[in-house]
Design an enzyme around this catalytic site. Structure first.
Site, PDB file in Angstrom:
ATOM      1  CD  GLU A  13      -3.040  -0.809   2.354  1.00 13.75           C
ATOM      2  OE1 GLU A  13      -2.498  -0.548   3.090  1.00 13.75           O
ATOM      3  OE2 GLU A  13      -4.117  -1.664   2.150  1.00 13.75           O
ATOM      4  CG  HIS A  26      -8.529   6.359   2.090  1.00 12.52           C
ATOM      5  ND1 HIS A  26      -8.664   6.092   0.657  1.00 12.52           N
ATOM      6  CD2 HIS A  26      -8.057   5.123   2.616  1.00 12.52           C
ATOM      7  CE1 HIS A  26      -8.143   4.872   0.442  1.00 12.52           C
ATOM      8  NE2 HIS A  26      -7.855   4.390   1.426  1.00 12.52           N
ATOM      9  NE  ARG A  61      -4.088   5.722   3.491  1.00 10.41           N
ATOM     10  CZ  ARG A  61      -4.583   4.912   4.281  1.00 10.41           C
ATOM     11  NH1 ARG A  61      -5.213   5.458   5.193  1.00 10.41           N
ATOM     12  NH2 ARG A  61      -4.714   3.614   3.914  1.00 10.41           N
ATOM     13  CG  HIS A 111      -9.533   6.772   6.144  1.00 14.92           C
ATOM     14  ND1 HIS A 111     -10.449   5.978   6.028  1.00 14.92           N
ATOM     15  CD2 HIS A 111      -8.437   5.973   6.264  1.00 14.92           C
ATOM     16  CE1 HIS A 111      -9.977   4.501   5.903  1.00 14.92           C
ATOM     17  NE2 HIS A 111      -8.617   4.774   6.109  1.00 14.92           N
ATOM     18  NE  ARG A 141      -4.168   5.249   9.669  1.00 13.32           N
ATOM     19  CZ  ARG A 141      -4.776   4.400   8.987  1.00 13.32           C
ATOM     20  NH1 ARG A 141      -4.393   3.152   9.026  1.00 13.32           N
ATOM     21  NH2 ARG A 141      -5.668   4.752   7.987  1.00 13.32           N
TER      22      ARG A 141
HETATM   23  P1  FAD Z   1     -13.491   1.227  16.438  1.00  9.98           P
HETATM   24  O1  FAD Z   1     -13.162   0.116  15.623  1.00  9.98           O
HETATM   25  O2  FAD Z   1     -14.047   2.244  15.784  1.00  9.98           O
HETATM   26  O3  FAD Z   1     -14.533   0.824  17.704  1.00  9.98           O
HETATM   27  C1  FAD Z   1     -14.810   1.662  18.250  1.00  9.98           C
HETATM   28  C2  FAD Z   1     -16.163   1.276  19.356  1.00  9.98           C
HETATM   29  O4  FAD Z   1     -16.702   2.408  20.092  1.00  9.98           O
HETATM   30  C3  FAD Z   1     -17.243   1.116  18.525  1.00  9.98           C
HETATM   31  O5  FAD Z   1     -17.865  -0.252  18.876  1.00  9.98           O
HETATM   32  C4  FAD Z   1     -18.114   2.056  18.776  1.00  9.98           C
HETATM   33  O6  FAD Z   1     -19.777   1.767  18.909  1.00  9.98           O
HETATM   34  C5  FAD Z   1     -17.906   2.347  20.249  1.00  9.98           C
HETATM   35  N1  FAD Z   1     -18.426   3.833  20.602  1.00  9.98           N
HETATM   36  C6  FAD Z   1     -18.009   5.054  20.187  1.00  9.98           C
HETATM   37  N2  FAD Z   1     -18.345   5.864  21.054  1.00  9.98           N
HETATM   38  C7  FAD Z   1     -19.108   5.259  22.281  1.00  9.98           C
HETATM   39  C8  FAD Z   1     -19.775   5.637  23.408  1.00  9.98           C
HETATM   40  N3  FAD Z   1     -20.119   7.322  23.463  1.00  9.98           N
HETATM   41  N4  FAD Z   1     -20.223   4.654  23.906  1.00  9.98           N
HETATM   42  C9  FAD Z   1     -20.046   3.294  23.977  1.00  9.98           C
HETATM   43  N5  FAD Z   1     -19.507   3.165  22.826  1.00  9.98           N
HETATM   44  C10 FAD Z   1     -18.839   3.988  21.948  1.00  9.98           C
HETATM   45  N6  FAD Z   1      -6.804   0.499   9.442  1.00  9.98           N
HETATM   46  C11 FAD Z   1      -5.998  -0.448   8.905  1.00  9.98           C
HETATM   47  O7  FAD Z   1      -4.851  -0.702  10.012  1.00  9.98           O
HETATM   48  N7  FAD Z   1      -6.125  -1.136   7.783  1.00  9.98           N
HETATM   49  C12 FAD Z   1      -7.088  -1.024   7.042  1.00  9.98           C
HETATM   50  O8  FAD Z   1      -7.283  -1.771   6.226  1.00  9.98           O
HETATM   51  C13 FAD Z   1      -8.143   0.076   7.493  1.00  9.98           C
HETATM   52  N8  FAD Z   1      -9.119   0.219   6.616  1.00  9.98           N
HETATM   53  C14 FAD Z   1      -9.970   0.948   7.037  1.00  9.98           C
HETATM   54  C15 FAD Z   1     -11.273   1.248   6.177  1.00  9.98           C
HETATM   55  C16 FAD Z   1     -12.408   2.049   6.696  1.00  9.98           C
HETATM   56  C17 FAD Z   1     -13.585   2.083   5.681  1.00  9.98           C
HETATM   57  C18 FAD Z   1     -12.367   2.694   7.940  1.00  9.98           C
HETATM   58  C19 FAD Z   1     -13.490   3.586   8.449  1.00  9.98           C
HETATM   59  C20 FAD Z   1     -11.188   2.627   8.792  1.00  9.98           C
HETATM   60  C21 FAD Z   1      -9.999   1.841   8.264  1.00  9.98           C
HETATM   61  N9  FAD Z   1      -8.975   1.509   8.946  1.00  9.98           N
HETATM   62  C22 FAD Z   1      -7.916   0.679   8.519  1.00  9.98           C
HETATM   63  C23 FAD Z   1      -8.791   2.263  10.255  1.00  9.98           C
HETATM   64  C24 FAD Z   1      -9.031   1.332  11.325  1.00  9.98           C
HETATM   65  O9  FAD Z   1     -10.259   0.428  11.001  1.00  9.98           O
HETATM   66  C25 FAD Z   1      -9.663   1.918  13.023  1.00  9.98           C
HETATM   67  O10 FAD Z   1      -8.536   2.930  13.166  1.00  9.98           O
HETATM   68  C26 FAD Z   1      -9.446   0.961  13.699  1.00  9.98           C
HETATM   69  O11 FAD Z   1     -10.299   0.042  13.396  1.00  9.98           O
HETATM   70  C27 FAD Z   1      -9.742   1.513  15.359  1.00  9.98           C
HETATM   71  O12 FAD Z   1     -10.080   0.384  16.205  1.00  9.98           O
HETATM   72  P2  FAD Z   1     -10.604   0.935  17.470  1.00  9.98           P
HETATM   73  O13 FAD Z   1     -11.041  -0.184  18.208  1.00  9.98           O
HETATM   74  O14 FAD Z   1      -9.916   1.899  17.988  1.00  9.98           O
HETATM   75  O15 FAD Z   1     -12.051   1.738  17.088  1.00  9.98           O
HETATM   76  C1  SIN Z   2      -7.497   0.879   3.102  1.00  6.67           C
HETATM   77  O1  SIN Z   2      -7.761  -0.159   2.754  1.00  6.67           O
HETATM   78  O2  SIN Z   2      -7.156   1.618   1.944  1.00  6.67           O
HETATM   79  C2  SIN Z   2      -7.379   1.378   4.226  1.00  6.67           C
HETATM   80  C3  SIN Z   2      -6.031   1.002   4.845  1.00  6.67           C
HETATM   81  C4  SIN Z   2      -5.983   1.948   5.945  1.00  6.67           C
HETATM   82  O3  SIN Z   2      -6.589   3.135   6.342  1.00  6.67           O
HETATM   83  O4  SIN Z   2      -5.146   1.662   6.664  1.00  6.67           O
END
Ligand code: FAD
Ligand code: SIN
Length: 528
Positions: free
Chosen positions: A110, A238, A286, A347, A382
């Site tokens: 990537e 993104h 990015r 993103h 990032r």
């Molecule tokens: P999240 O997975 O967002 O979880 C947050 C949780 O908190 C959720 O359950 C939500 O409901 C809960 N929550 C929020 N506020 C409250 C509240 N007030 N009360 C109770 N619950 C609450 N990263 C990569 O490394 N590789 C990838 O390929 C990649 N692709 C991506 C594609 C997309 C479309 C997106 C949006 C992001 C992508 N990312 C990727 C980024 C990555 O997915 C996130 O940074 C990572 O998953 C964050 O994990 P987390 O556990 O911190 O938060």
């Molecule tokens: C993607 O699949 O392009 C998202 C990857 C990332 O946000 O790290």
């Protein structure tokens, strides 16, 4: 309600932490919608980790630091990168079914990566990880998952009547006030140690790849509790989300892995433009690709540019990107024969609640991990696919510190119930939805990919008005999820605008026309 450990959020960070601390006590996971709804669930590209003989930790560290534009904490980068192979092994042992070729994990490239090192499950890596972790959690007798529970405020000394005014003061977290949607009651959830794992902030902008839950609640709660917050100016756009004119729902992501397989960006005349901006062309980091697209759109007055994959054999598209292919078809596009209209979309937030590598925040008993946290791995930009890695590594480390902390703490029984005396129910939903739309418009117009002093000042004035209106409304009204979310989004917008206004240079994801160059004077974090 009482637990030894309270986890706010059920994405990769919250679930990983919960599984570890559950070995030592009771765990309550509260999550504001269905348990799978999270940024994690939508992650496409994959997780970066050094697994190939031709790759090295040193190369992954270097790529991360180059993308981070001078602001990465090298020690943190090394620590997280070197845990990568263990993270992947553990996920595979738990049952994650990552894509393989000839029996070996299939590795992709990537933007910003010098080697192919992205492990993925087709183009739905996040869903695979989320499912595997949820499956483990559901089988654990010590874990209770409370869906449709919304964390409103972290409980600290402030709720015992002590006035806390600075982030440097010694404070403790005793749990959270939580709004139960099923009965609309605010419950006091007490714990010895609390993990904030609430994810991102994408909903603060009009176009975002993030689902509806990403309203920055954790960041806003931590800021109100006077935790140290930093580097909020670095919001990652993104480069390639599928263009759509409606902004009420989130934008579908076209994974960077598609460019990793050779996709080309073209303007409305069909010309390839990325080589004019950077020698790495479509695979530049990015920030560079998103700014180049923004520049093309502005210069030409276009609403989008095109991603061209027509030269990639169809069998490859179907094999590696079945979900993206299906989603495009639903929108009336066959990506193997049509150009895909794409725009940059908010993103990922690189800043967040300050933590050390062990997920400890500046508040005793409060830990943070995942997108809500700022460990220093991402710096000013990032590197793709480093965030799932960071979320899983740091929440694992935080679990060890939380177990130690909980062993020497007890539940604070003197916390009062939530006080909503003097508040009334409201029917004014239209005020909330209009203010929300206005906030997102202001942030997209003035605090997006390209900023200036004037734009930031204007954004500050507009959001301050919204802040005054909403705070006034909040003190008079019975709490509801839409109102709390709007209040949190305004707080997050303030943090982004304030941090962006303080940084008088351009670096990584923060670009301002008033200070277009980077300056060594600003080689430091922005702490609020
Ligand atoms: P999240 O997975 O967002 O979880 C947050 C949780 O908190 C959720 O359950 C939500 O409901 C809960 N929550 C929020 N506020 C409250 C509240 N007030 N009360 C109770 N619950 C609450 N990263 C990569 O490394 N590789 C990838 O390929 C990649 N692709 C991506 C594609 C997309 C479309 C997106 C949006 C992001 C992508 N990312 C990727 C980024 C990555 O997915 C996130 O940074 C990572 O998953 C964050 O994990 P987390 O556990 O911190 O938060
Ligand atoms: C993607 O699949 O392009 C998202 C990857 C990332 O946000 O790290």
């Amino acid at each position: 309600m009482e637990f030894d450990f309270l986890v706010i959020g059920s994405g990769s960070a919250g679930l990983t932490f919960a599984l570890e601390v559950a070995k030592n006590g009771t765990v309550g996971i509260i999550t504001k919608k269905n348990k799978a709804e999270s940024n994690t669930n939508y992650a496409q590209g994959g997780i970066a980790s050094v697994l190939d003989q031709s790759d090295s930790f040193e190369a992954h560290v270097n790529d991360t630091i180059i993308a981070g534009a001078g602001l990465c904490n090298e020690e943190v980068v090394r620590s997280i990168v070197s845990d990568g192979p263990t993270v992947i092994r553990n996920l595979v042992e738990m049952g994650a079914n990552f894509t393989r070729e000839n029996g070996k994990l299939h590795l992709v490239k990537e933007g910003g990566h010098s080697k192919s090192r992205i492990i993925h499950a087709d183009d739905m890596t996040g869903r695979e990880i989320e499912n595997v972790l949820l499956e483990q959690v559901s089988r654990h007798p010590n874990v209770t998952v409370l869906e449709h529970h919304f964390a409103m405020e972290l409980i600290t000394e402030h709720h015992l009547g002590h006035k806390v005014t600075k982030y440097t003061e010694d404070k403790h977290c005793f749990g959270a006030y939580v709004l139960n949607h099923q009965n609309d009651k605010v419950e006091r959830v007490l714990a010895k140690a609390t993990l904030l794992a609430t994810g991102g902030i994408g909903q603060v902008y009009l176009h975002t790849t993030n689902p509806e839950v990403a309203t920055g609640d954790g960041l806003a709660m931590a800021y109100r509790a006077k935790a140290r917050v930093c580097n909020m100016e670095f919001v990652q756009f993104h480069p390639t989300s599928l263009y759509k004119s409606d902004t009420e729902t989130n934008s579908f992501l076209i994974s960077e892995a598609v460019r990793g397989h050779g996709a080309i960006l073209r303007n409305s005349s069909g010309e390839r433009f990325m080589p004019d901006y950077d020698k790495r062309a479509e695979l530049a980091p990015r920030d560079i690709v998103a700014r180049a697209i923004d520049d093309q759109m502005k210069k030409r007055g276009d609403d989008y540019v095109y991603l061209d994959v027509k030269h990639i054999p169809k069998y490859k598209i179907l094999k590696y990107f079945p979900n993206i292919y299906a989603q495009c078809l639903e929108e009336g596009l066959d990506m193997t024969s049509d150009y895909i209209p794409v725009v940059p979309a908010a993103h990922y937030v690189c800043g967040g609640v300050w933590t050390n590598i062990d997920g400890e925040t500046s508040i005793n008993g409060l830990f943070a991990a995942g997108e809500v946290a700022h460990t220093g791995i991402h710096g000013a930009n990032r590197l793709a696919s480093n965030s799932l890695l960071e979320a899983i590594v740091v929440s694992g480390k935080a679990s060890k510190k939380a177990i130690e902390y909980a062993a020497n703490s007890s539940i604070n029984q003197s916390i009062p119930d939530w006080d909503d005396s003097g508040t009334v129910n409201t029917e004014e939903w239209v005020l909330i939805s209009h203010n929300k739309r206005e906030l997102r418009q202001v942030m997209s117009a003035y605090v997006g990919i390209v900023r200036s002093d004037l734009r930031l000042q204007r954004a500050f004035r507009r959001t301050h008005l919204l802040y005054e209106e909403v705070e006034n409304f909040y003190t008079r009204t019975k709490v509801s999820v839409p109102l709390c979310q709007l209040r949190n989004m305004i707080a997050v917008a303030y943090l982004i605008i304030k941090s962006a206004s303080e940084r008088k240079e351009s670096r990584g994801l923060h670009y301002t026309t008033d200070y277009p160059q980077s300056s060594d004077e600003w080689l430091r974090d922005t702490i609020l």
